[in-house]
Design a protein around this motif. Structure first.
Motif, PDB file in Angstrom:
ATOM      1  N   ILE A  32       0.834  -1.206   0.000  1.00 30.09           N
ATOM      2  CA  ILE A  32       0.000   0.000   0.000  1.00 30.09           C
ATOM      3  C   ILE A  32       0.866   1.252   0.000  1.00 30.09           C
ATOM      4  CG2 ILE A  32      -1.681   1.344   1.335  1.00 30.09           C
ATOM      5  CD1 ILE A  32      -2.798  -1.420   2.281  1.00 30.09           C
ATOM      6  N   ARG A  33       1.895   1.251   0.819  1.00 27.16           N
ATOM      7  CA  ARG A  33       2.799   2.404   0.858  1.00 27.16           C
ATOM      8  C   ARG A  33       3.571   2.537  -0.457  1.00 27.16           C
ATOM      9  NH1 ARG A  33       6.628   2.493   5.641  1.00 27.16           N
ATOM     10  NH2 ARG A  33       6.726   4.688   5.099  1.00 27.16           N
ATOM     11  N   ALA A  34       3.951   1.396  -1.046  1.00 23.09           N
ATOM     12  CA  ALA A  34       4.636   1.430  -2.342  1.00 23.09           C
ATOM     13  C   ALA A  34       3.702   1.947  -3.433  1.00 23.09           C
ATOM     14  CB  ALA A  34       5.158   0.034  -2.693  1.00 23.09           C
ATOM     15  N   ALA A  35       2.415   1.650  -3.292  1.00 21.84           N
ATOM     16  CA  ALA A  35       1.437   2.160  -4.273  1.00 21.84           C
ATOM     17  C   ALA A  35       1.400   3.686  -4.251  1.00 21.84           C
ATOM     18  CB  ALA A  35       0.052   1.590  -3.970  1.00 21.84           C
ATOM     19  N   ALA A  36       1.519   4.266  -3.059  1.00 22.08           N
ATOM     20  CA  ALA A  36       1.574   5.731  -2.955  1.00 22.08           C
ATOM     21  C   ALA A  36       2.847   6.259  -3.616  1.00 22.08           C
ATOM     22  CB  ALA A  36       1.507   6.161  -1.493  1.00 22.08           C
ATOM     23  N   SER A  37       3.972   5.585  -3.376  1.00 22.43           N
ATOM     24  CA  SER A  37       5.246   6.017  -3.957  1.00 22.43           C
ATOM     25  C   SER A  37       5.230   5.941  -5.471  1.00 22.43           C
ATOM     26  CB  SER A  37       6.381   5.150  -3.407  1.00 22.43           C
ATOM     27  OG  SER A  37       6.492   5.304  -2.007  1.00 22.43           O
ATOM     28  N   HIS A  38       4.461   4.984  -6.009  1.00 21.98           N
ATOM     29  CA  HIS A  38       4.370   4.831  -7.468  1.00 21.98           C
ATOM     30  C   HIS A  38       3.178   5.581  -8.053  1.00 21.98           C
ATOM     31  CE1 HIS A  38       7.411   1.806  -6.741  1.00 21.98           C
ATOM     32  NE2 HIS A  38       7.530   1.603  -8.040  1.00 21.98           N
ATOM     33  N   ASP A  39       2.549   6.420  -7.219  1.00 21.71           N
ATOM     34  CA  ASP A  39       1.449   7.276  -7.667  1.00 21.71           C
ATOM     35  C   ASP A  39       0.325   6.467  -8.320  1.00 21.71           C
ATOM     36  OD1 ASP A  39       0.299   9.811  -7.798  1.00 21.71           O
ATOM     37  OD2 ASP A  39       0.921  10.093  -9.881  1.00 21.71           O
ATOM     38  N   LEU A  40      -0.017   5.341  -7.717  1.00 25.36           N
ATOM     39  CA  LEU A  40      -1.098   4.503  -8.258  1.00 25.36           C
ATOM     40  C   LEU A  40      -2.439   5.027  -7.738  1.00 25.36           C
ATOM     41  CD1 LEU A  40       0.450   0.924  -7.946  1.00 25.36           C
ATOM     42  CD2 LEU A  40       0.679   2.610  -9.795  1.00 25.36           C
ATOM     43  N   ARG A  41      -2.862   6.135  -8.297  1.00 27.46           N
ATOM     44  CA  ARG A  41      -4.063   6.824  -7.836  1.00 27.46           C
ATOM     45  C   ARG A  41      -5.341   6.020  -8.118  1.00 27.46           C
ATOM     46  NH1 ARG A  41      -2.824  11.990  -6.534  1.00 27.46           N
ATOM     47  NH2 ARG A  41      -4.994  12.657  -6.712  1.00 27.46           N
ATOM     48  N   ASP A  42      -5.274   5.129  -9.074  1.00 29.10           N
ATOM     49  CA  ASP A  42      -6.457   4.334  -9.395  1.00 29.10           C
ATOM     50  C   ASP A  42      -6.727   3.245  -8.347  1.00 29.10           C
ATOM     51  OD1 ASP A  42      -4.144   2.986 -10.129  1.00 29.10           O
ATOM     52  OD2 ASP A  42      -5.091   1.969 -11.818  1.00 29.10           O
ATOM     53  N   GLU A  43      -5.856   3.115  -7.339  1.00 31.05           N
ATOM     54  CA  GLU A  43      -6.083   2.170  -6.248  1.00 31.05           C
ATOM     55  C   GLU A  43      -6.817   2.828  -5.070  1.00 31.05           C
ATOM     56  OE1 GLU A  43      -5.767  -0.898  -6.309  1.00 31.05           O
ATOM     57  OE2 GLU A  43      -4.254  -1.400  -7.813  1.00 31.05           O
ATOM     58  N   GLU A  44      -7.242   4.065  -5.273  1.00 30.22           N
ATOM     59  CA  GLU A  44      -7.889   4.816  -4.191  1.00 30.22           C
ATOM     60  C   GLU A  44      -9.069   4.066  -3.580  1.00 30.22           C
ATOM     61  OE1 GLU A  44     -10.801   8.672  -3.578  1.00 30.22           O
ATOM     62  OE2 GLU A  44      -9.901   8.275  -5.545  1.00 30.22           O
ATOM     63  N   LYS A  45     -10.003   3.602  -4.415  1.00 31.90           N
ATOM     64  CA  LYS A  45     -11.205   2.949  -3.898  1.00 31.90           C
ATOM     65  C   LYS A  45     -10.859   1.690  -3.126  1.00 31.90           C
ATOM     66  CE  LYS A  45     -14.484   4.711  -7.315  1.00 31.90           C
ATOM     67  NZ  LYS A  45     -15.463   4.346  -8.384  1.00 31.90           N
ATOM     68  N   ARG A  46      -9.891   0.950  -3.619  1.00 33.29           N
ATOM     69  CA  ARG A  46      -9.511  -0.281  -2.946  1.00 33.29           C
ATOM     70  C   ARG A  46      -8.878   0.014  -1.585  1.00 33.29           C
ATOM     71  NH1 ARG A  46      -5.931  -5.401  -4.715  1.00 33.29           N
ATOM     72  NH2 ARG A  46      -4.753  -3.922  -5.992  1.00 33.29           N
ATOM     73  N   VAL A  47      -8.046   1.049  -1.538  1.00 35.31           N
ATOM     74  CA  VAL A  47      -7.397   1.411  -0.278  1.00 35.31           C
ATOM     75  C   VAL A  47      -8.433   1.902   0.739  1.00 35.31           C
ATOM     76  CG1 VAL A  47      -5.783   3.002   0.822  1.00 35.31           C
ATOM     77  CG2 VAL A  47      -5.158   1.878  -1.331  1.00 35.31           C
ATOM     78  N   ARG A  48      -9.403   2.712   0.281  1.00 36.04           N
ATOM     79  CA  ARG A  48     -10.475   3.151   1.190  1.00 36.04           C
ATOM     80  C   ARG A  48     -11.253   1.938   1.727  1.00 36.04           C
ATOM     81  NH1 ARG A  48     -11.674   8.769   0.948  1.00 36.04           N
ATOM     82  NH2 ARG A  48     -10.944   9.789  -0.963  1.00 36.04           N
ATOM     83  N   LYS A  49     -11.521   0.984   0.852  1.00 33.70           N
ATOM     84  CA  LYS A  49     -12.266  -0.209   1.249  1.00 33.70           C
ATOM     85  C   LYS A  49     -11.501  -1.001   2.311  1.00 33.70           C
ATOM     86  CE  LYS A  49     -14.326  -4.423  -0.665  1.00 33.70           C
ATOM     87  NZ  LYS A  49     -14.522  -5.243  -1.894  1.00 33.70           N
ATOM     88  N   ILE A  50     -10.201  -1.123   2.127  1.00 34.61           N
ATOM     89  CA  ILE A  50      -9.374  -1.833   3.108  1.00 34.61           C
ATOM     90  C   ILE A  50      -9.399  -1.114   4.446  1.00 34.61           C
ATOM     91  CG2 ILE A  50      -6.999  -2.507   3.675  1.00 34.61           C
ATOM     92  CD1 ILE A  50      -6.556  -2.848   0.637  1.00 34.61           C
TER      93      ILE A  50
END
Length: 276
Positions: free
Chosen positions: A108-126
């Motif tokens: 999840i933290r690596a997703a932020a570092s790689h600017d994976l903004r399309d994972e927003e909904k999944r991260v909120r769900k988690i």
């Protein structure tokens, strides 16, 4: 009468020796070590991976797959938090919802570092997930990583939840305060709330997190144990500058003492009450 003078001198010397012994045996109270400067909570410095870094991380991924090793995978994902490469994106996405909390939180933290903004909904769900056990919560390490992701990528909307269900709950819970992820949770929450300028958190920050923590009435039997206050004090030493940064971000003011902040809040209280 010389023997009386001698006795008096011995009494004074013994008293002094006892005081010295007490000073040696009794532990000193923890000393304040926080400053008075606003400091933005630190964020990872993310750089493109060079050839050697790419090769080393790829080797770890190969070992993780060949040996079925969580340790190698966690190490590789940890490197992806501060170094980025497009080839690693599929690995990050695959592990965001891993069963192991160390793997999931690193992804999840690596997703932020790689600017994976399309994972927003999944991260909120988690972050908002409700485990099958009604008494359970999302593991703190994963929740902290989710808040870090949302804060670093600028996604609002979780302010009340982050404040009430994560930060406030953490500060009031000895067991959670002593967890190894507590410092990361405090940092992530303060950064998120400061960036989103969440006004309702300001009174709590001033009253509970700005000043050196200690029980209001040390003799109250309902006080948490000493271990709780030790954990609170350690957290305060790390986060006091971050709290000052949050207050400056939200209030646009800077004061040195808690008393000055409380006096200011008294004059502006309506602006910082939770809107119903």
């Amino acid at each position: 009468m010389p023997h009386r003078k001698t006795a008096a001198v011995l009494t004074i010397l013994l008293a002094g020796a006892s005081a010295t012994a007490a000073a040696i045996l009794l532990p000193e109270p923890p000393r304040a070590a926080a400053g008075s400067v606003a400091e933005e909570p630190p964020l990872p410095t993310v750089l493109p991976a060079n050839a050697d870094e790419k090769l080393q991380t790829d080797d770890l991924l190969k070992k993780a797959e060949a040996e079925k090793s969580d340790a190698h995978l966690i190490d590789a994902l940890g490197r992806m938090i501060e170094r980025k490469h497009a080839d690693w994106v599929p690995v990050i996405r695959k592990n965001i919802e891993a069963a192991d909390q160390d793997i999931s939180s690193a992804a999840i933290r690596a997703a932020a570092s790689h600017d994976l903004r399309d994972e927003e909904k999944r991260v909120r769900k988690i972050l908002r997930a409700k485990p099958k056990d009604k008494n359970a919560k999302v593991p703190g390490k994963i929740a902290a990583a989710c808040i870090d992701y949302l804060g670093r990528l600028g996604f609002g909307g979780e302010e009340e939840y982050v404040f009430e269900e994560q930060l406030r709950a953490l500060i009031g819970d000895e067991r959670r305060m002593k967890q190894p992820w507590s410092a990361e949770m405090v940092r992530a929450c303060i950064h998120y709330l400061g960036k989103q300028k969440y006004k309702p958190c300001v009174p709590f920050m001033i009253d509970e997190m700005l000043g050196e923590p200690h029980p209001e009435n040390p003799n109250d039997p309902k006080n948490p144990p000493a271990s709780y206050w030790e954990a609170r004090h350690k957290s305060w030493q790390e986060s006091e500058g971050w709290v000052r940064w949050l207050l400056k971000e939200i209030a646009g003011q800077e004061y040195r003492t808690v008393r000055e902040w409380q006096a200011w809040l008294k004059l502006n209280k309506k602006d910082f009450e939770k809107k119903k």
